[in-house]
Every structure is written in structure tokens, then in C-alpha cells.
Write a protein that holds these residues in place. Structure first.
Motif, PDB file in Angstrom:
ATOM      1  N   PRO A  12       1.503  -0.721 -11.477  1.00  0.00           N
ATOM      2  CA  PRO A  12       2.093  -0.836 -10.141  1.00  0.00           C
ATOM      3  C   PRO A  12       1.009  -1.052  -9.084  1.00  0.00           C
ATOM      4  N   PRO A  13       1.355  -1.656  -7.958  1.00  0.00           N
ATOM      5  CA  PRO A  13       0.359  -1.847  -6.890  1.00  0.00           C
ATOM      6  C   PRO A  13      -0.086  -0.498  -6.327  1.00  0.00           C
ATOM      7  N   PHE A  14      -1.292  -0.498  -5.781  1.00  0.00           N
ATOM      8  CA  PHE A  14      -1.832   0.692  -5.130  1.00  0.00           C
ATOM      9  C   PHE A  14      -1.454   0.586  -3.654  1.00  0.00           C
ATOM     10  N   TYR A  15      -0.382   1.246  -3.292  1.00  0.00           N
ATOM     11  CA  TYR A  15       0.201   1.073  -1.964  1.00  0.00           C
ATOM     12  C   TYR A  15      -0.727   1.499  -0.831  1.00  0.00           C
ATOM     13  N   ALA A  16      -1.680   2.383  -1.106  1.00  0.00           N
ATOM     14  CA  ALA A  16      -2.617   2.779  -0.054  1.00  0.00           C
ATOM     15  C   ALA A  16      -3.393   1.579   0.460  1.00  0.00           C
ATOM     16  N   ASP A  17      -3.727   0.643  -0.432  1.00  0.00           N
ATOM     17  CA  ASP A  17      -4.422  -0.576  -0.001  1.00  0.00           C
ATOM     18  C   ASP A  17      -3.549  -1.400   0.930  1.00  0.00           C
ATOM     19  N   ILE A  18      -2.283  -1.536   0.581  1.00  0.00           N
ATOM     20  CA  ILE A  18      -1.352  -2.318   1.404  1.00  0.00           C
ATOM     21  C   ILE A  18      -1.218  -1.678   2.780  1.00  0.00           C
ATOM     22  N   ILE A  19      -1.052  -0.374   2.809  1.00  0.00           N
ATOM     23  CA  ILE A  19      -0.932   0.349   4.077  1.00  0.00           C
ATOM     24  C   ILE A  19      -2.235   0.231   4.866  1.00  0.00           C
ATOM     25  N   GLY A  20      -3.374   0.321   4.166  1.00  0.00           N
ATOM     26  CA  GLY A  20      -4.667   0.185   4.830  1.00  0.00           C
ATOM     27  C   GLY A  20      -4.835  -1.161   5.507  1.00  0.00           C
ATOM     28  N   ARG A  21      -4.402  -2.223   4.827  1.00  0.00           N
ATOM     29  CA  ARG A  21      -4.493  -3.562   5.434  1.00  0.00           C
ATOM     30  C   ARG A  21      -3.605  -3.663   6.665  1.00  0.00           C
ATOM     31  N   ARG A  22      -2.412  -3.073   6.584  1.00  0.00           N
ATOM     32  CA  ARG A  22      -1.522  -3.088   7.749  1.00  0.00           C
ATOM     33  C   ARG A  22      -2.152  -2.323   8.920  1.00  0.00           C
ATOM     34  N   GLY A  23      -2.788  -1.202   8.608  1.00  0.00           N
ATOM     35  CA  GLY A  23      -3.461  -0.421   9.652  1.00  0.00           C
ATOM     36  C   GLY A  23      -4.604  -1.201  10.279  1.00  0.00           C
TER      37      GLY A  23
END
Length: 191
Positions: A12-23
Motif C-alpha cells: 500500500p502507499p505510504f500516506y504520510a508522503d502524500i500528506i507531506g507533499r500536500r503540506g
């Protein structure tokens, strides 16, 4: 032109990275961001650590693995803070948790081994296990267990796993296993 198919283990994707990019996008736009997706400090390094790092960089080329002063200081910290004597050579320094997980998992387990992990928990534990051909065995620890694993929960796994990843305090719940609980879990793991 066709896109080649991926042949590796699907994780599964590492959602913290996705959230980090959005931040990061928000921060660049001048919008406020409260970074709570990564388990890393946001206040910067302590002044004493910066001074020591600067002194070491000025005096010694260090290289990739020769960090003896840091190993020695960490061993002293464990002795001063916890009363535990750790040989400096037993301390592994990595550039983050992911490298440490790969190193630990490949040292301790063989492909196909089953390793228990607490859920909810840090997704990288499960994802790294899967990527290395290991099987994560989820040990569900919800609010009814105060998000803490117990020796009885671990003993109930059948067949017994080849290992157990325990973080205390846990990520993301912050739950901490007390000394008695840790002793009981350790006893089960030794069995």
C-alpha cells in the motif's frame, strides 16, 4: 509505447508522503501547516548537538561509517538515562527508520518468515516486511486494549510468529507498554 508492468511486491502507499507533499504545497503558497504526518522533530536540532556536529565536521572527515564519538555518546546516554550498559559497537545509526527496518529485518528474518506487528501502527513496519518477502501478522490493539499489545495476545497467535515488532511509545497512538507488560511479552517471545 506500452508501460512495463511492475513485478515487485505490491504494498500500500505510504500516506504520510502524500500528506507531506500536500503540506509542502500549502507552505509554498504561504498557508499555515501543522506537520503531524511524519514522526520527526520540527523544532530543529538542540544547540549542543549542532555544536558537536560542527566540531566533528571541522576536525574529522568522518566518512560513511566512522562515527565512533556519536556511538560512544549514545552508549553513555543509555547508561546515564536508563542505567543500561550498551557496547558502542552494538549501536546502529541509520539515515532514518526505513533503512533501519530493512537492516534489522534482513538480519533477523528469512523470506517467508511471519512477523507480528501491532495495528494501528506505523505502516512502514508492514510495508517493509512485505517488500522483503516477509509476512506481517497483524495484532489488533484497539481502544479496548488501550492500544497496547499483551503477552496473552501474542501467545494466542497460532502458529507463533518468527518475530514481533514492538514500539513503545507506539506510532501513531503513543501507547506505552509498562515494565511488567514488557517482561511478560519478552517471556513469550523467548518461548
Amino acid at each position: 509505447m506500452t508501460t512495463p508492468s511492475l513485478k515487485g511486491t505490491r504494498i500500500p502507499p505510504f500516506y504520510a508522503d502524500i500528506i507531506g507533499r500536500r503540506g509542502a504545497v500549502r507552505r509554498r503558497a504561504g498557508l499555515p501547516v501543522i506537520p503531524m504526518n511524519f514522526g520527526q522533530p520540527t523544532a530543529g536540532a538542540p544547540a549542543a548537538a549542532i555544536r558537536l556536529a560542527q566540531r566533528l565536521l571541522d576536525e574529522d572527515p568522518l566518512g560513511y561509517v566512522e562515527l565512533a564519538p556519536l556511538h560512544e555518546r549514545l552508549a553513555q546516554h543509555y547508561l546515564d538515562t536508563y542505567g543500561v550498559s550498551v557496547e558502542p559497537g552494538r549501536i546502529l545509526l541509520t539515515g532514518g527508520a526505513s533503512v533501519g527496518l530493512v537492516t534489522a529485518y534482513t538480519t533477523l528474518f528469512a523470506p517467508g518468515d511471519r512477523v507480528a506487528v501491532v495495528t494501528p501502527g506505523y505502516p512502514a513496519y508492514r510495508n517493509t516486511l512485505r517488500a522483503l518477502g516477509l509476512e506481517p501478522v497483524e495484532l489488533h490493539c484497539g481502544p479496548e486494549q488501550a492500544f497496547k499489545p499483551t503477552a496473552a495476545m501474542l501467545a494466542a497467535l497460532d502458529p507463533a510468529p518468527d518475530g514481533f515488532v514492538l514500539a513503545s511509545p507506539a506510532n501513531p497512538t503513543g501507547a506505552m507498554v509498562d515494565a511488567a507488560g514488557l517482561e511478560a511479552i519478552t517471556a513469550i517471545c523467548r518461548e
